[in-house]
Design a protein around this motif. Structure first.
Motif, short mmCIF file in Angstrom:
data_model
loop_
_atom_site.label_atom_id
_atom_site.label_comp_id
_atom_site.label_asym_id
_atom_site.label_seq_id
_atom_site.Cartn_x
_atom_site.Cartn_y
_atom_site.Cartn_z
N VAL A 192 -5.48 10.65 3.26
CA VAL A 192 -5.73 9.25 3.54
C VAL A 192 -6.79 9.24 4.64
O VAL A 192 -6.61 9.82 5.71
N HIS A 204 0.22 8.39 -6.38
CA HIS A 204 -0.78 7.81 -5.50
C HIS A 204 -0.30 8.00 -4.06
O HIS A 204 0.86 7.69 -3.75
N PRO A 205 -1.15 8.51 -3.16
CA PRO A 205 -0.68 8.86 -1.82
C PRO A 205 -0.20 7.70 -0.95
O PRO A 205 0.59 7.92 -0.03
N THR A 206 -0.63 6.48 -1.21
CA THR A 206 -0.15 5.37 -0.38
C THR A 206 0.77 4.42 -1.14
O THR A 206 1.58 3.73 -0.52
N GLN A 207 0.68 4.40 -2.45
CA GLN A 207 1.51 3.50 -3.25
C GLN A 207 2.87 4.13 -3.60
O GLN A 207 3.81 3.41 -3.90
N ASP A 220 -10.17 6.86 6.44
CA ASP A 220 -10.86 5.58 6.58
C ASP A 220 -12.09 5.78 7.47
O ASP A 220 -12.04 5.57 8.68
N LYS A 260 -13.62 6.35 2.11
CA LYS A 260 -12.26 5.84 2.25
C LYS A 260 -11.42 6.46 1.13
O LYS A 260 -11.77 6.36 -0.04
N ASP A 318 -3.66 14.56 -1.04
CA ASP A 318 -2.96 13.36 -0.56
C ASP A 318 -3.64 12.78 0.68
O ASP A 318 -3.03 12.00 1.42
#
Length: 167
Positions: free
Chosen positions: A102, A134-137, A104, A109, A100
């Motif tokens: 995240v 999905h880790p951000t959605q 940048d 990315k 998971d």
């Protein structure tokens, strides 16, 4: 152990290069889950069609060490490290998800931003990990794929012609 998903693609002798990559990847990461293979037009430049698939595996390696292993496989499959971004490729391996995480950074990315806009990444990932979130959605890969306008992007299922040599 981290769960990793990677997109693989080639438009230079793709059957041979993808089979070579899978052999090398299986030696490094062992139990691979591999999606179906899909043919689609080149994106971002005029060129031969690509063949793409997604594979997943578990690894004790950190994200940067995993990326280094993938870059070694690309090199073994004929991709020079200084290759232009939008050009024909003997091998392209892109980390889509690493657990998971995240991240940048200039060279990495995560989750991979174009996962949500490239059918040749999202569709094959849905083949092998439909229930993954999905880790951000916050939505599953199957939900994201179902909402994707896949008809706007040509993707044809292909059968791998080459034999993969598993260790």
């Amino acid at each position: 152990m981290a769960q990793v998903f990677v997109a693989a693609g080639s438009n230079v002798e793709p059957q041979a290069h993808l089979a070579q990559a899978l052999t090398q990847l299986a030696r490094r990461f062992h139990a691979l889950r591999v999606s179906a293979w899909y043919q689609n037009p080149a994106v971002g430049f005029a060129g031969e069609d690509f063949i793409n698939f997604v594979f997943g595996f578990h690894t004790p390696l950190g994200v940067h060490d995993t990326l280094a292993q993938l870059r070694e496989v690309e090199t073994l499959c004929g991709r020079p490290r200084n290759a232009p971004k939008w050009a024909a490729r003997a091998m392209d391996l892109d980390v889509l998800l690493y657990d998971d995480l995240v991240l940048d950074e200039p060279q990495l990315k995560l989750p991979r931003p174009d996962l949500l806009v490239r059918p040749y990444m999202l569709g094959p990932l849905a083949d092998i990990a439909p229930d993954l979130r999905h880790p951000t959605q916050g939505r599953t890969i199957a939900e994201l794929w179902a909402a994707f306008d896949s008809h706007a992007h040509q993707m044809t299922l292909v059968r791998a012609a080459a034999t993969v040599q598993w260790p």
